[in-house]
Design a protein around this motif. Structure first.
Motif, PDB file in Angstrom:
ATOM      1  N   LYS A   1       1.762   7.082  -6.576  1.00  0.00           N
ATOM      2  CA  LYS A   1       0.641   7.863  -7.101  1.00  0.00           C
ATOM      3  C   LYS A   1       0.729   9.315  -6.643  1.00  0.00           C
ATOM      4  CE  LYS A   1      -1.796   4.861  -9.461  1.00  0.00           C
ATOM      5  NZ  LYS A   1      -2.085   5.040 -10.907  1.00  0.00           N
TER       6      LYS A   1
ATOM      7  N   THR B   1      -5.902   3.671  -1.987  1.00  0.00           N
ATOM      8  CA  THR B   1      -4.925   2.612  -2.210  1.00  0.00           C
ATOM      9  C   THR B   1      -5.507   1.528  -3.107  1.00  0.00           C
ATOM     10  OG1 THR B   1      -3.320   1.157  -1.116  1.00  0.00           O
ATOM     11  CG2 THR B   1      -5.560   1.192  -0.210  1.00  0.00           C
TER      12      THR B   1
ATOM     13  N   GLU C   1      -8.947   7.079   4.087  1.00  0.00           N
ATOM     14  CA  GLU C   1      -9.667   7.664   2.950  1.00  0.00           C
ATOM     15  C   GLU C   1     -11.044   8.185   3.326  1.00  0.00           C
ATOM     16  OE1 GLU C   1      -9.741   4.789  -0.251  1.00  0.00           O
ATOM     17  OE2 GLU C   1      -7.704   4.151   0.241  1.00  0.00           O
TER      18      GLU C   1
ATOM     19  N   VAL D   1       0.640   4.061  -3.027  1.00  0.00           N
ATOM     20  CA  VAL D   1       0.119   5.426  -2.839  1.00  0.00           C
ATOM     21  C   VAL D   1       1.225   6.473  -2.902  1.00  0.00           C
ATOM     22  CG1 VAL D   1      -1.852   4.616  -1.509  1.00  0.00           C
ATOM     23  CG2 VAL D   1       0.204   5.320  -0.309  1.00  0.00           C
TER      24      VAL D   1
ATOM     25  N   SER E   1       0.823  -1.207   0.000  1.00  0.00           N
ATOM     26  CA  SER E   1       0.000   0.000   0.000  1.00  0.00           C
ATOM     27  C   SER E   1       0.858   1.259   0.000  1.00  0.00           C
ATOM     28  CB  SER E   1      -0.927   0.004   1.216  1.00  0.00           C
ATOM     29  OG  SER E   1      -1.683   1.196   1.274  1.00  0.00           O
TER      30      SER E   1
ATOM     31  N   VAL F   1      -5.207   9.609  -1.144  1.00  0.00           N
ATOM     32  CA  VAL F   1      -4.884   8.773  -2.306  1.00  0.00           C
ATOM     33  C   VAL F   1      -5.461   7.387  -2.061  1.00  0.00           C
ATOM     34  CG1 VAL F   1      -3.079   7.776  -3.748  1.00  0.00           C
ATOM     35  CG2 VAL F   1      -2.766  10.057  -2.765  1.00  0.00           C
TER      36      VAL F   1
ATOM     37  N   THR G   1      -4.472   7.193   3.376  1.00  0.00           N
ATOM     38  CA  THR G   1      -4.988   6.126   2.525  1.00  0.00           C
ATOM     39  C   THR G   1      -5.586   5.011   3.366  1.00  0.00           C
ATOM     40  OG1 THR G   1      -4.480   4.769   0.585  1.00  0.00           O
ATOM     41  CG2 THR G   1      -2.883   4.723   2.394  1.00  0.00           C
TER      42      THR G   1
ATOM     43  N   THR H   1       3.340   8.889   4.233  1.00  0.00           N
ATOM     44  CA  THR H   1       2.131   8.151   3.883  1.00  0.00           C
ATOM     45  C   THR H   1       1.526   7.539   5.150  1.00  0.00           C
ATOM     46  OG1 THR H   1       3.529   6.250   3.289  1.00  0.00           O
ATOM     47  CG2 THR H   1       2.777   7.670   1.502  1.00  0.00           C
TER      48      THR H   1
END
Length: 397
Positions: free
Chosen positions: A189, A382, A333, A186, A182, A380, A328, A206
């Motif tokens: 990204k 995942t 999220e 992310v 993960s 972002v 994430t 992250t």
């Protein structure tokens, strides 16, 4: 090429049938509450969306039910098991030797088994998924992607514990890190998004928040520190796991209160975290109770967010600054409450949360920082399954 990705958790199996290299999803779904009352299997394929409550006592039963849906004459997407060329598996812990994506062999399975003690909630289920898939998809290549692999770039000052060094040298006692699939996905990204916008992307933090939680410091796309350690138990407060705890508590429970080491292990892994604080392990339930005035749940939310805040601050120090903080996974999220608490009073570090943006849900990469903010705050989504498919495809092709 059809790749079936299996992500076996402690009580769930996420799955996706992905066509590569197109990266298109032919079917996907989730088996949840394995071993519990009210177990569910969800199956999505095109316009077909099914959910069924069935008895799923173990992961083997869950995988067989997934396979039955995939090959069903009415809603299936493959005729038989030979239409699956690769099965990609998520395995939580690769130990000291399994540091990259590999094809399954007897030696690989034995090494996964050897590190059961380091990930007792996950590796046994991961290995069982591999063994069942080998039977069901006998002609497919079986590939393993390890959560720990992404963190083998950490410097020794970050992964070594301050105990006699012989334990690291002789017994591989060190920090390994988890949720790497993960965090890798992310962070890549997020970096691509920031580069497209002409924004700095060198220093990324992250924050993966699900039933299991972790946070990573990433510099130039490389992990330099991580909150989880030798096993996936320390760091942030999780659904049933305590996260960071004074080791004196462990010895007190054993020496003074009479608990056995196994009982203490079970308490810290299965009875602690948000469950131990509130009686609930699902963040949605806790937020709902807090909103209704439950002070116990409210305090637990603030404890959770405060722990995240402390790690963000320490990783900003480790990175000598930050360009973006990325949230994430299920809670990261979707929980505006936890994000708000974690980023409260962080403006002096350039992190300005836009509360209106924070309250809006979505399924795409999006900023939730104020327009005038010096630093970026991103959500972002995942996709560990796609990351596993990509790594599996690149290995086999």
């Amino acid at each position: 090429m059809n790749i079936l990705v299996i992500n076996s958790g402690s009580s769930s199996i996420k799955y996706q049938l992905i066509k590569m290299p197109e990266e298109t999803v032919a079917a996907s779904g989730l088996v949840e509450r394995i071993g519990l009352e009210g177990a569910l299997i969800h199956y999505n394929a095109g316009e077909t969306k099914l959910s069924k409550e069935v008895e799923i006592p173990d992961h083997e039963t869950g995988l067989k039910r997934i396979t039955a849906f995939l090959m069903d004459s009415d809603v299936g997407v493959i005729e038989d098991e030979n239409h699956i060329q690769i099965v990609g598996h998520r395995v939580v812990h690769g130990g000291k030797s399994l540091t990259k994506t590999v094809e399954v062999t007897a030696e690989v399975k034995e090494e996964i088994r050897n590190v059961f003690p380091l990930a007792p909630l996950h590796n046994p289920h991961n290995l069982r998924g591999i063994e069942v898939a080998e039977k069901v998809f006998a002609n497919a290549k079986q590939v393993v992607v390890f959560d720990t692999a992404f963190f083998h770039t950490m410097p020794q000052k970050a992964y070594q514990y301050a105990i006699p060094k012989k334990f690291m040298e002789e017994n591989a006692v060190r920090s390994y890190g988890f949720h790497g699939t993960s965090h890798k996905y992310v962070s890549e990204k997020a970096i691509a998004y920031l580069n497209e916008k002409g924004l700095p992307s060198e220093k990324i933090i992250t924050v993966h928040l699900g039933n299991g939680c972790s946070i990573s410091a990433i510099k130039d796309g490389i992990a330099i520190d991580h909150s989880l350690g030798m096993g996936p138990a320390n760091g942030l407060i999780m659904g049933t796991r305590a996260g960071d705890i004074d080791q004196s508590v462990i010895f007190y429970l054993i020496d003074k209160l009479g608990y056995t080491p196994q009982q203490v292990n079970d308490i810290l892994l299965k009875e602690s975290g948000m469950l131990g604080l509130t009686g609930y392990s699902d963040m949605r339930d806790i937020e709902e109770k807090s909103a209704e005035g439950n002070e116990t749940c409210r305090l637990a939310l603030y404890m959770n967010g405060y722990r995240i805040k402390k790690y963000i601050g320490s990783y900003i120090a480790a990175l000598n600054g930050v360009d973006a903080v990325v949230f994430t996974a299920g809670i990261g999220e979707n929980s505006s409450v936890i994000r708000k608490i974690a980023l409260e009073d962080m403006e002096y570090l350039g992190l300005h949360l836009d509360h209106r943006k924070n309250d809006v849900r979505g399924k795409t990469i999006r900023p939730i920082n104020s327009p005038e903010a010096e630093k970026q705050i991103l959500i972002v989504p995942t996709n560990e399954e796609l990351e596993i498919a990509k790594q599996s495809y690149n290995l086999i092709k």
